[in-house]
Design a protein around this motif. Structure first.
Motif, PDB file in Angstrom:
ATOM      1  N   LYS A 138       0.837  -1.212   0.000  1.00 47.89           N
ATOM      2  CA  LYS A 138       0.000   0.000   0.000  1.00 47.89           C
ATOM      3  C   LYS A 138       0.865   1.251   0.000  1.00 47.89           C
ATOM      4  N   GLU A 139       1.936   1.218   0.791  1.00 51.20           N
ATOM      5  CA  GLU A 139       2.833   2.371   0.869  1.00 51.20           C
ATOM      6  C   GLU A 139       3.518   2.618  -0.476  1.00 51.20           C
ATOM      7  N   ASP A 142       1.090   4.092  -2.904  1.00 49.70           N
ATOM      8  CA  ASP A 142       0.871   5.490  -2.540  1.00 49.70           C
ATOM      9  C   ASP A 142       2.015   6.360  -3.056  1.00 49.70           C
ATOM     10  N   SER A 147      -2.819   5.497  -4.759  1.00 47.53           N
ATOM     11  CA  SER A 147      -3.538   5.083  -3.561  1.00 47.53           C
ATOM     12  C   SER A 147      -5.024   4.861  -3.827  1.00 47.53           C
TER      13      SER A 147
END
Length: 261
Positions: A138-139, A142, A147
């Motif tokens: 997820k990071e 992003d 995201s």
């Protein structure tokens, strides 16, 4: 000590010498771009470093560890190749995403497979480690500006978005060196810009990268070192200023002139 040392790499396909006496080093946290005409051996060099091709001569090492030495005439097992390949992350010309998985799942897939292998020999909390993999994926997405696209499938993403997912996927295994093989060649000019911005950002964060590209102005701006390849050999290498503004090889001058026309 350089992070990567390449010494006298050679690759032949039949009677054709595709790479001949390729030697260079690069330092951690730097960006090296490789330029040259189509067929000059740039992609083959990346494929050799990533164990997708086996060199016929020479050696290379990462952080002082010899990963390949043709003189040893050693056949690696598939498991050993996978382990040595982890030192490099490769972003292809085509995005090569798995169509049945979402963007997030594409980024998580390789670390999850690696976790399954480790879990057989190490005492790991698989559930906890899986959650770490998810959060890292997820990071990364992003960081790629995606995201809001994590749950989208590849067919729901533009070419530029798919390539950014591919970059996140390559970073997910924390490679020592991130390799790009013409990352914008399949994109139109507008989408090319968004991918190049991501790579510029990675360079500003001192990500160690080897970038094969035809984008000359980008190569000039983003590189710490530049290699110009011609017919399977390194014809010139140096800083961007040396190679682009004060080339010494006549072949380099001709190549750059063709881009200025």
């Amino acid at each position: 000590m350089p992070i990567l040392e390449v010494s006298n790499i050679e690759k032949h396909f039949g009677e054709t010498k595709v790479l001949e006496n390729i030697s260079f080093t690069m330092d951690e946290g730097t960006a090296l771009t490789i330029i040259g005409s189509s067929g000059s051996g740039k992609t083959t060099l990346l494929r050799c470093l990533n164990f997708l091709e086996t060199p016929d001569g020479g050696s290379f090492s990462v952080n002082g560890q010899v990963l390949f030495d043709a003189a040893q005439k050693k056949n690696f097992s598939e498991e050993e190749i996978r382990r040595r390949r982890l030192h490099f992350g490769l972003v292809f010309q085509q995005f090569n995403l798995f169509p049945q998985y979402t963007a997030l799942e594409n980024v998580m897939l390789a670390p999850q497979l690696s976790l399954k292998t480790k879990a057989k020999t190490e005492h790991l909390d698989v559930k906890q480690e899986s959650e770490k993999i998810r959060e890292n994926a997820k990071e990364l997405l992003d960081r790629m500006g995606l995201s809001n696209r994590m749950d989208n499938y590849p067919h729901q993403l533009s070419g530029g978005q798919q390539q950014r997912v591919a970059i996140a996927r390559a970073l997910a295994l924390h490679p020592d060196i991130l390799c790009f093989d013409e990352p914008t060649s399949a994109l139109d000019p507008e989408l090319t810009g968004e991918v190049l911005r991501v790579i510029r950002n990675l360079a500003s964060q001192h990500t160690t990268m080897i970038i094969v590209t035809h984008e000359m102005s980008f190569a000039h701006d983003v590189s710490d070192r530049v290699i110009f390849m011609d017919q399977g050999v390194i014809a010139e290498q140096g800083t961007p200023e040396q190679v682009f503004e004060h080339p010494t090889s006549e072949r380099t001058k001709q190549f750059l002139q063709s881009y200025r026309k």
